[in-house]
Design a protein around this motif. Structure first.
Motif, PDB file in Angstrom:
ATOM      1  N   HIS A 102       0.973  -1.076   0.040  1.00  0.00           N
ATOM      2  CA  HIS A 102       0.088  -0.046   0.031  1.00  0.00           C
ATOM      3  C   HIS A 102       0.763   1.143  -0.064  1.00  0.00           C
ATOM      4  CE1 HIS A 102      -3.639   2.291   0.846  1.00  0.00           C
ATOM      5  NE2 HIS A 102      -2.987   2.932   1.865  1.00  0.00           N
ATOM      6  N   LEU A 103       1.748   1.452   0.760  1.00  0.00           N
ATOM      7  CA  LEU A 103       2.687   2.414   1.016  1.00  0.00           C
ATOM      8  C   LEU A 103       3.623   2.605  -0.496  1.00  0.00           C
ATOM      9  CD1 LEU A 103       4.172   2.243   4.629  1.00  0.00           C
ATOM     10  CD2 LEU A 103       2.636   3.991   3.702  1.00  0.00           C
ATOM     11  N   ARG A 141       2.637   1.737  -3.501  1.00  0.00           N
ATOM     12  CA  ARG A 141       1.578   2.080  -4.234  1.00  0.00           C
ATOM     13  C   ARG A 141       1.346   3.808  -4.292  1.00  0.00           C
ATOM     14  NH1 ARG A 141      -3.321   3.345  -5.784  1.00  0.00           N
ATOM     15  NH2 ARG A 141      -4.351   2.744  -7.405  1.00  0.00           N
ATOM     16  N   ASN A 142       1.319   4.208  -2.981  1.00  0.00           N
ATOM     17  CA  ASN A 142       1.106   5.518  -2.666  1.00  0.00           C
ATOM     18  C   ASN A 142       2.421   6.492  -3.181  1.00  0.00           C
ATOM     19  OD1 ASN A 142      -1.605   5.477  -1.746  1.00  0.00           O
ATOM     20  ND2 ASN A 142      -1.165   5.362   0.482  1.00  0.00           N
ATOM     21  N   LEU A 151       2.515   6.878  -6.842  1.00  0.00           N
ATOM     22  CA  LEU A 151       1.375   7.738  -7.327  1.00  0.00           C
ATOM     23  C   LEU A 151       2.103   9.212  -7.001  1.00  0.00           C
ATOM     24  CD1 LEU A 151      -1.950   6.242  -6.032  1.00  0.00           C
ATOM     25  CD2 LEU A 151      -1.227   6.518  -8.470  1.00  0.00           C
ATOM     26  N   LEU A 152       2.342   9.516  -5.774  1.00  0.00           N
ATOM     27  CA  LEU A 152       2.933  10.770  -5.545  1.00  0.00           C
ATOM     28  C   LEU A 152       4.041  11.215  -6.411  1.00  0.00           C
ATOM     29  CD1 LEU A 152       2.861  10.732  -1.777  1.00  0.00           C
ATOM     30  CD2 LEU A 152       1.628  12.183  -3.102  1.00  0.00           C
TER      31      LEU A 152
END
Length: 62
Positions: A18-19, A21-22, A25-26
């Motif tokens: 999850h991290l 992926r974030n 995206l950032l």
């Protein structure tokens, strides 16, 4: 005890994914070329809207 450890490892792996992926995206949002493209697109959209309000649309001329 083994099942608890497996559950914790699964939670850690899920959190890590999850991290990751974030972060991806950032990172994608701050690529200079993409930032510039978003600004250009937004400006073009605003200018088109202003032009349509002032000049009217082709369909309104009928």
């Amino acid at each position: 005890m083994g099942t608890e450890t497996d559950g914790l490892k699964r939670d850690v792996d899920d959190t890590r994914a999850h991290l990751a992926r974030n972060v991806d995206l950032l990172a994608d949002r701050v690529v200079p070329g993409r930032v510039a493209r978003r600004k250009i697109d937004a400006t073009h959209s605003r200018l088109s809207g202003i032009k349509e309000r002032v000049m009217g649309t082709a369909g309104a001329a009928r």
